[in-house]
Design a protein around this motif. Structure first.
Motif, short mmCIF file in Angstrom:
data_model
loop_
_atom_site.label_atom_id
_atom_site.label_comp_id
_atom_site.label_asym_id
_atom_site.label_seq_id
_atom_site.Cartn_x
_atom_site.Cartn_y
_atom_site.Cartn_z
N GLY A 1 2.81 5.61 -6.40
CA GLY A 1 2.67 5.37 -7.83
C GLY A 1 3.25 4.06 -8.30
N GLY A 2 3.61 3.18 -7.39
CA GLY A 2 4.17 1.89 -7.75
C GLY A 2 3.12 0.79 -7.79
N THR A 3 3.60 -0.42 -7.92
CA THR A 3 2.76 -1.62 -7.98
C THR A 3 3.36 -2.66 -7.06
N GLY A 4 2.53 -3.51 -6.52
CA GLY A 4 2.99 -4.62 -5.68
C GLY A 4 2.75 -5.95 -6.37
N LEU A 5 3.58 -6.91 -6.05
CA LEU A 5 3.43 -8.27 -6.58
C LEU A 5 3.81 -9.24 -5.49
N SER A 6 2.92 -10.16 -5.18
CA SER A 6 3.22 -11.17 -4.17
C SER A 6 4.02 -12.30 -4.79
N PRO A 7 4.75 -13.07 -3.98
CA PRO A 7 5.48 -14.22 -4.51
C PRO A 7 4.58 -15.30 -5.12
N ARG A 8 3.28 -15.18 -4.91
CA ARG A 8 2.32 -16.11 -5.52
C ARG A 8 1.72 -15.56 -6.81
N GLY A 9 2.15 -14.33 -7.19
CA GLY A 9 1.70 -13.76 -8.45
C GLY A 9 0.49 -12.85 -8.35
N GLU A 10 0.05 -12.52 -7.14
CA GLU A 10 -1.07 -11.59 -6.99
C GLU A 10 -0.55 -10.16 -7.16
N VAL A 11 -1.18 -9.43 -8.06
CA VAL A 11 -0.79 -8.04 -8.32
C VAL A 11 -1.60 -7.13 -7.40
N THR B 1 -2.70 -3.32 -6.67
CA THR B 1 -2.84 -2.05 -7.37
C THR B 1 -3.68 -1.09 -6.53
N ALA B 2 -3.79 0.14 -6.99
CA ALA B 2 -4.63 1.12 -6.31
C ALA B 2 -6.08 0.66 -6.26
N ALA C 1 0.83 -1.21 0.00
CA ALA C 1 0.00 0.00 0.00
C ALA C 1 0.87 1.26 0.00
N GLY C 2 1.94 1.25 0.77
CA GLY C 2 2.84 2.40 0.81
C GLY C 2 3.49 2.69 -0.53
N VAL C 3 3.88 1.64 -1.23
CA VAL C 3 4.49 1.82 -2.55
C VAL C 3 3.45 2.26 -3.58
N ILE C 4 2.26 1.70 -3.47
CA ILE C 4 1.17 2.09 -4.38
C ILE C 4 0.84 3.57 -4.22
N GLU C 5 0.85 4.06 -2.98
CA GLU C 5 0.60 5.49 -2.74
C GLU C 5 1.62 6.38 -3.46
N ASN D 1 -7.19 -2.50 -5.89
CA ASN D 1 -7.51 -3.63 -5.01
C ASN D 1 -6.85 -3.58 -3.63
N ILE D 2 -5.99 -2.62 -3.38
CA ILE D 2 -5.21 -2.66 -2.14
C ILE D 2 -6.08 -2.35 -0.91
N ARG D 3 -7.06 -1.49 -1.03
CA ARG D 3 -7.91 -1.18 0.14
C ARG D 3 -8.63 -2.43 0.64
N GLY D 4 -9.16 -3.22 -0.28
CA GLY D 4 -9.83 -4.46 0.11
C GLY D 4 -8.86 -5.43 0.78
N ARG D 5 -7.65 -5.50 0.27
CA ARG D 5 -6.64 -6.37 0.87
C ARG D 5 -6.25 -5.89 2.26
#
Length: 155
Positions: A92-102, A104-105, A86-90, A107-111
């Motif tokens: 302007g970045g993107t996150g990726l889990s080691p399981r391949g879940e992306v 983004t701005a 979430a911090g990186v998304i704020e 879906n991050i609030r729900g997560r």
């Protein structure tokens, strides 16, 4: 390469599975993207002009804080840590889990909400269990998503 600023991949390396790090090492050299592994404890990384290791002080969330501080717009962070993503998304970045879940701005609030709910359950004594072991299917999904994200940025 596109006109966008050069992307860096940041890895929350203390919690990142070795097999995922290996995928990232190959991608950094093959695609010419910078890879920065951030961890509390030192470990060996391949010698490459594309791969850096940043050791931070010991302590809870020190690696996360460093990544959030240093990551920029368009960067990618590989992590299972939802607040870090979430911090990186704020920024302007993107996150990726080691399981391949992306992450983004969109879906991050729900997560974050689900993470907080699970923390509440654990805090009240409910045993929620941990994540299952990384399976070959998870590794393949991570590799596929990484490929998609790199291609989208012109790598």
């Amino acid at each position: 390469m596109s006109d966008a600023p050069a992307m860096r991949i940041w890895v929350d390396a203390d919690a990142c599975p070795r097999v995922v790090k290996d995928i990232l090492y190959r991608a950094a050299d093959k695609r010419g993207v910078s890879l920065v592994l951030v961890a509390n404890s030192r470990f060996a990384v391949p010698k490459s002009e594309r791969i850096e290791f940043l050791q931070v002080g010991s302590g809870f969330d020190k690696a996360d804080e460093a990544i959030i501080h240093l990551a920029g717009d368009g960067d990618l962070v590989v992590t299972t840590d939802i607040p870090l993503a979430a911090g990186v998304i704020e920024k302007g970045g993107t996150g990726l889990s080691p399981r391949g879940e992306v992450f983004t701005a969109e879906n991050i609030r729900g997560r974050l909400t689900m993470r907080d709910f699970m923390d509440e359950l654990r805090g009240s004594g409910v045993m929620t269990g941990g994540p299952s072991a990384l399976r070959p299917k998870d590794r393949q999904e991570f590799s596929n998503q990484l490929d998609r994200l790199l291609r989208a940025r012109g790598y």
